[in-house]
Design a protein around this motif. Sequence first.
Motif, mmCIF file in Angstrom:
data_model
loop_
_atom_site.group_PDB
_atom_site.id
_atom_site.type_symbol
_atom_site.label_atom_id
_atom_site.label_comp_id
_atom_site.label_asym_id
_atom_site.label_seq_id
_atom_site.Cartn_x
_atom_site.Cartn_y
_atom_site.Cartn_z
ATOM 1 N N LEU A 21 1.140 -7.052 15.701
ATOM 2 C CA LEU A 21 1.125 -5.834 14.892
ATOM 3 C C LEU A 21 0.375 -6.100 13.593
ATOM 4 O O LEU A 21 0.599 -7.122 12.944
ATOM 5 C CB LEU A 21 2.570 -5.414 14.584
ATOM 6 C CG LEU A 21 2.762 -4.149 13.743
ATOM 7 C CD1 LEU A 21 2.350 -2.917 14.529
ATOM 8 C CD2 LEU A 21 4.226 -4.039 13.295
ATOM 9 N N THR A 45 -0.399 -4.135 9.962
ATOM 10 C CA THR A 45 0.048 -2.995 9.165
ATOM 11 C C THR A 45 -0.894 -2.731 7.999
ATOM 12 O O THR A 45 -1.609 -3.621 7.537
ATOM 13 C CB THR A 45 1.469 -3.239 8.618
ATOM 14 O OG1 THR A 45 1.446 -4.397 7.764
ATOM 15 C CG2 THR A 45 2.448 -3.487 9.761
ATOM 16 N N SER A 46 -0.871 -1.499 7.520
ATOM 17 C CA SER A 46 -1.685 -1.131 6.352
ATOM 18 C C SER A 46 -1.026 0.048 5.647
ATOM 19 O O SER A 46 -0.214 0.765 6.231
ATOM 20 C CB SER A 46 -3.101 -0.751 6.774
ATOM 21 O OG SER A 46 -3.123 0.528 7.411
ATOM 22 N N SER A 47 -1.395 0.250 4.392
ATOM 23 C CA SER A 47 -0.895 1.393 3.628
ATOM 24 C C SER A 47 -1.889 1.743 2.542
ATOM 25 O O SER A 47 -2.722 0.918 2.140
ATOM 26 C CB SER A 47 0.480 1.088 3.021
ATOM 27 O OG SER A 47 0.385 -0.004 2.112
ATOM 28 N N GLY A 77 0.263 5.362 6.046
ATOM 29 C CA GLY A 77 0.172 4.053 6.684
ATOM 30 C C GLY A 77 -0.439 4.164 8.061
ATOM 31 O O GLY A 77 -0.238 5.158 8.762
ATOM 32 N N ASP A 90 -0.863 1.602 11.434
ATOM 33 C CA ASP A 90 -0.558 0.321 12.066
ATOM 34 C C ASP A 90 -1.286 0.217 13.403
ATOM 35 O O ASP A 90 -1.455 1.217 14.104
ATOM 36 C CB ASP A 90 0.944 0.179 12.316
ATOM 37 C CG ASP A 90 1.761 0.181 11.033
ATOM 38 O OD1 ASP A 90 1.168 -0.027 9.956
ATOM 39 O OD2 ASP A 90 2.981 0.387 11.121
ATOM 40 N N GLN A 101 -1.193 -1.897 17.091
ATOM 41 C CA GLN A 101 -0.366 -2.734 17.957
ATOM 42 C C GLN A 101 -1.120 -3.034 19.247
ATOM 43 O O GLN A 101 -1.660 -2.119 19.878
ATOM 44 C CB GLN A 101 0.952 -2.021 18.286
ATOM 45 C CG GLN A 101 1.857 -2.818 19.218
ATOM 46 C CD GLN A 101 3.190 -2.143 19.405
ATOM 47 O OE1 GLN A 101 4.015 -2.117 18.489
ATOM 48 N NE2 GLN A 101 3.432 -1.586 20.591
ATOM 49 N N THR A 132 1.696 -9.736 12.311
ATOM 50 C CA THR A 132 3.092 -10.110 12.158
ATOM 51 C C THR A 132 3.371 -11.382 12.958
ATOM 52 O O THR A 132 2.821 -11.587 14.040
ATOM 53 C CB THR A 132 4.018 -8.999 12.681
ATOM 54 O OG1 THR A 132 3.625 -8.656 14.004
ATOM 55 C CG2 THR A 132 3.963 -7.783 11.799
ATOM 56 N N ASN A 141 7.923 -8.070 15.765
ATOM 57 C CA ASN A 141 7.862 -6.715 16.309
ATOM 58 C C ASN A 141 9.033 -6.421 17.233
ATOM 59 O O ASN A 141 9.169 -5.307 17.740
ATOM 60 C CB ASN A 141 6.533 -6.508 17.056
ATOM 61 C CG ASN A 141 6.040 -5.083 16.972
ATOM 62 O OD1 ASN A 141 6.675 -4.218 16.381
ATOM 63 N ND2 ASN A 141 4.896 -4.818 17.576
#
Length: 522
Positions: free
Chosen positions: A320, A322-324, A378, A380, A382, A447, A452
């Motif tokens: 995974l 992630t971003s924001s 956000g 993400d 996967q 991650t 996850n």
Amino acid sequence: MNDIDAEAGPGYDAVVVGSGFAGSWAAKELTEAGVGTLVLEAGPPRRAEEIPDRAAAYAAPAGAGEGSWPRQPVQSSHFHFRPRGPHLFVDDLEHAYETPPGMPYRWIRGMQVGGRSLVWGGSALRLSPFETEAADVDGSSPAWPIAYRELADAYDRVEELLALRGTAEDLPQLPHGRFRGDPPVLTPAESDFRRSYRRPGTRAVPVRYVAADAGDGGWPGFSVQATALGAAGRTGRLTLRPHARVTSVTVDPVNGRATGVEYVDVGTGVRHRVRARVVFLCGGTIETARLMLHSRSPRHPRGLGNSSGWLGRGLMDHPLLTSSGILQGCPPEAAQPWTGRQCGLLVPPPQPWSEGVRPFALWVSLQRRVAGGAALGGIDAQGEMLPHRRNRVRLGDRRDRWGVPVPVIECGYGPHEERLYDLMRQEIERAASVAGLKDLTVAEALTAPGGNVHELGTARMGASPADSVLDPHNRCWDAPNVFVADGSCFPSGGWQNPTLTVMALAARAGRFAAGLLRDGEC
């Protein structure tokens, strides 16, 4: 530890180890077919009022519920821990595991009646033919021994009971489900993104999820108590025994078939032996591998079902990224509640796929959080982790208080996952530009494995006992009255959240086992 107490009487038709997603669905199919079934759960029972409201929990102000949990250093690292409640996660010191230096693994667990369904986010996605046939295309993983069409009926049955919400989108990589409700309302920013995002072979669609609406007894709809376990209980053929820590599968010394299981009463320390015609192992990918490896006998000297040497190997999680960022021009007062993956948009991977790695998807949540007077968003990504042989669960030298060796988890990313990071980052940045996200922060790494909470693969299905642990019906090749129906049976992971497929596989295996019992073949 006391002597073993062998239960009197003829035993049970079936014993199921674990009461979570897999165990509850196996029990439902068995009991509804007339099979007397004992479900053994290592953890305690719960009450419906112990389960926080999912939406309200995530809407709590930042910092609410913060504290220190010295007995839960691993569990408290997961984002569900605080909003959903520390009591629904295990004590890391009592339920220890080990990892080699430089190979961190976060094993997140909910050991209780209902398992991790009590903290489930609710994302429910089917595999597609692209995943079940991926090995035929690129040869990067072992093949699934069943086709998508062989799972479709089980998916239908599971989705009907779960009251799945979503929309039919006519995308071959996102098979239609049995939808019984609409997806959540999109925010204005998500609606704009859905109209504006363009990528050949795919598009942004509303997420598919199981709602938290209260069911029977006040249990939230995402829990197995409200669905499969509750249905099994209503048959009158289910015996549920909490605080029962299974330590080994017992086998016939002549034919090697299972005769039942041994377990310890966690409260009293008394050891019990119970007989059964069939045994279902549904305790979770890592626990199931540990139990099978520990169930050694002259007929199974390397562990139950390990004649191929693959038991415990091929451990996977879903990488995974992630971003924001900040949504410029979006008024914060228009923000709507954020509840994880039960809101927003999903962008499935385009088909055909030609990136040199296994496909990945995007989850897009926009205008659902506010910080510093600004609306946030956000995105993400996967994807799939390949089932490397070196990634495994093995037995350690140390033992827990029930006498079972502590699992050693050896799991790390390889070159495929390193390439995946670069492609994920590129697509996140492109999607963020479409969404109007500014000051974008993208995680510097995937991650860590386990983070996850999609552990898969340690007792994989296959077409041959030479390179797999289970046959296409989830039966152990070496002991055909042992069924393994949790995430450990996956030969490859796909990009989808695996929970719906775990339930479908368990339901399919339970129905098949019930047929064998009816016909006197077990």
